[in-house]
Design a protein around this motif. Structure first.
Motif, PDB file in Angstrom:
ATOM      1  N   LEU A  59      35.982  97.056  85.577  1.00  0.00           N
ATOM      2  CA  LEU A  59      35.374  97.615  84.374  1.00  0.00           C
ATOM      3  C   LEU A  59      36.350  98.503  83.619  1.00  0.00           C
ATOM      4  CD1 LEU A  59      31.793  98.501  85.695  1.00  0.00           C
ATOM      5  CD2 LEU A  59      32.530  96.480  84.436  1.00  0.00           C
ATOM      6  N   LEU A  60      37.151  99.278  84.348  1.00  0.00           N
ATOM      7  CA  LEU A  60      38.122 100.147  83.694  1.00  0.00           C
ATOM      8  C   LEU A  60      39.161  99.334  82.934  1.00  0.00           C
ATOM      9  CD1 LEU A  60      38.859 103.136  83.382  1.00  0.00           C
ATOM     10  CD2 LEU A  60      40.337 102.901  85.383  1.00  0.00           C
ATOM     11  N   PHE A  61      39.611  98.241  83.520  1.00  0.00           N
ATOM     12  CA  PHE A  61      40.597  97.401  82.842  1.00  0.00           C
ATOM     13  C   PHE A  61      39.991  96.748  81.601  1.00  0.00           C
ATOM     14  CE2 PHE A  61      43.069  93.482  82.229  1.00  0.00           C
ATOM     15  CZ  PHE A  61      44.341  94.022  82.134  1.00  0.00           C
ATOM     16  N   LEU A  62      38.745  96.276  81.705  1.00  0.00           N
ATOM     17  CA  LEU A  62      38.086  95.682  80.545  1.00  0.00           C
ATOM     18  C   LEU A  62      37.927  96.701  79.421  1.00  0.00           C
ATOM     19  CD1 LEU A  62      35.315  93.515  82.280  1.00  0.00           C
ATOM     20  CD2 LEU A  62      37.391  92.695  81.152  1.00  0.00           C
ATOM     21  N   ARG A  63      37.651  97.955  79.777  1.00  0.00           N
ATOM     22  CA  ARG A  63      37.474  98.983  78.740  1.00  0.00           C
ATOM     23  C   ARG A  63      38.790  99.327  78.060  1.00  0.00           C
ATOM     24  NH1 ARG A  63      35.020 103.649  76.498  1.00  0.00           N
ATOM     25  NH2 ARG A  63      35.572 103.048  74.392  1.00  0.00           N
ATOM     26  N   VAL A  64      39.886  99.437  78.845  1.00  0.00           N
ATOM     27  CA  VAL A  64      41.148  99.816  78.217  1.00  0.00           C
ATOM     28  C   VAL A  64      41.672  98.689  77.326  1.00  0.00           C
ATOM     29  CG1 VAL A  64      42.793  98.989  79.983  1.00  0.00           C
ATOM     30  CG2 VAL A  64      43.311 101.037  78.668  1.00  0.00           C
ATOM     31  N   VAL A  65      41.357  97.446  77.675  1.00  0.00           N
ATOM     32  CA  VAL A  65      41.732  96.331  76.788  1.00  0.00           C
ATOM     33  C   VAL A  65      40.976  96.451  75.469  1.00  0.00           C
ATOM     34  CG1 VAL A  65      41.541  93.829  76.475  1.00  0.00           C
ATOM     35  CG2 VAL A  65      42.396  94.760  78.631  1.00  0.00           C
ATOM     36  N   GLU A  66      39.687  96.789  75.550  1.00  0.00           N
ATOM     37  CA  GLU A  66      38.894  96.976  74.327  1.00  0.00           C
ATOM     38  C   GLU A  66      39.459  98.091  73.475  1.00  0.00           C
ATOM     39  OE1 GLU A  66      36.126  99.592  72.340  1.00  0.00           O
ATOM     40  OE2 GLU A  66      36.022  99.698  74.526  1.00  0.00           O
ATOM     41  N   ILE A  67      39.848  99.217  74.120  1.00  0.00           N
ATOM     42  CA  ILE A  67      40.414 100.347  73.387  1.00  0.00           C
ATOM     43  C   ILE A  67      41.728  99.958  72.715  1.00  0.00           C
ATOM     44  CG2 ILE A  67      41.445 102.631  73.665  1.00  0.00           C
ATOM     45  CD1 ILE A  67      39.356 103.201  75.808  1.00  0.00           C
ATOM     46  N   ALA A  68      42.585  99.252  73.454  1.00  0.00           N
ATOM     47  CA  ALA A  68      43.877  98.852  72.903  1.00  0.00           C
ATOM     48  C   ALA A  68      43.706  97.934  71.705  1.00  0.00           C
ATOM     49  CB  ALA A  68      44.709  98.159  73.980  1.00  0.00           C
ATOM     50  N   LEU A  69      42.712  97.056  71.750  1.00  0.00           N
ATOM     51  CA  LEU A  69      42.485  96.153  70.626  1.00  0.00           C
ATOM     52  C   LEU A  69      41.767  96.851  69.466  1.00  0.00           C
ATOM     53  CD1 LEU A  69      41.335  92.926  72.525  1.00  0.00           C
ATOM     54  CD2 LEU A  69      43.575  93.388  71.499  1.00  0.00           C
ATOM     55  N   THR A  70      41.053  97.932  69.761  1.00  0.00           N
ATOM     56  CA  THR A  70      40.267  98.612  68.732  1.00  0.00           C
ATOM     57  C   THR A  70      41.111  99.582  67.916  1.00  0.00           C
ATOM     58  OG1 THR A  70      38.229  98.440  70.024  1.00  0.00           O
ATOM     59  CG2 THR A  70      38.311 100.145  68.336  1.00  0.00           C
ATOM     60  N   VAL A  71      41.982 100.338  68.592  1.00  0.00           N
ATOM     61  CA  VAL A  71      42.743 101.374  67.882  1.00  0.00           C
ATOM     62  C   VAL A  71      44.083 100.847  67.384  1.00  0.00           C
ATOM     63  CG1 VAL A  71      41.623 103.197  69.195  1.00  0.00           C
ATOM     64  CG2 VAL A  71      43.796 102.271  70.013  1.00  0.00           C
TER      65      VAL A  71
END
Length: 218
Positions: A206-218
């Protein structure tokens, strides 16, 4: 920010100044999965490992000390709560803090096992997790220096965060979340105490999925 394809529709946002913790379809699914597994950890009865003697029919069941199970359950629940925070955090610095807490609790889940090989693996992972805080917080620091804010809500879709900062965040999460460095360590993955040990894998994913989302969002 919710016109970004990865997020999906906005479900809920809670503002604390420029920090906005939010639920989108994406983060809500991750949050719900973590919450479900916390419930399973609370209600599940721990395993009793069985050792089989090769070349014969002999086998025996290991008894796990109650104090070990209590500590592992506590650390697994703490890991789950940190995962919940990381899933909905709208601030890069808060996300790094939750990620570090996940690393600490993962060490605690494994280190409770009184076995030399398991403790050695936990020690080695502890070193990796400590080293991972450097790129993790370094990425947040670079993002703040470049943009003047750590709010994911403010940064969403702007493309202002340097690529180096995103890469450092991903590397830091890989170290704190145990993947891929130690996810294959048999001494850790086969440590007695399931389902508590399984929280390591859930939080890492879950942590890896979230950081991928953050990297693509910002």
């Amino acid at each position: 920010m919710f016109d970004l394809p990865i997020e999906g529709a906005e479900l809920l946002a809670v503002e604390f100044g420029d920090i906005v913790d939010y639920f989108s379809v994406y983060t809500a699914v991750l949050f719900a999965f973590a919450l479900l597994f916390i419930g399973l950890v609370i209600i599940s009865r721990p395993e009793k490992p069985v050792d089989i003697v090769f070349g014969g029919d002999a086998y025996y069941t290991k008894e796990i000390p109650p104090e070990q199970l209590r500590f592992q359950r506590f650390m697994a629940i703490a890991c789950g709560l940190a995962t919940l925070g990381a899933m909905v955090s709208g601030d890069l610095f808060n996300f790094t803090l939750f990620s570090s807490m996940i690393g600490i609790t993962n060490i605690g889940i494994v280190a409770a096992v009184k076995n030399r090989h398991v403790l050695e693996a936990a020690y080695q992972y502890g070193i990796v997790a400590m080293v991972a805080t450097v790129p993790l917080f370094g990425g947040a620091a670079i993002a703040l220096a470049a943009t003047g804010t750590l709010s994911i809500w403010e940064l969403a879709g702007a493309g202002a965060v340097p690529l180096l900062a995103k890469m450092l965040l991903v590397v830091g999460v890989m170290g704190e979340g145990m993947a891929p460095f130690y996810i294959g360590k048999a001494e850790i993955t086969r440590a007695p105490g399931a389902p508590y040990v399984l929280m390591i894998h859930v939080s890492s994913l879950l942590l890896f999925l979230r950081v991928v989302e953050i990297a693509l969002t910002v």
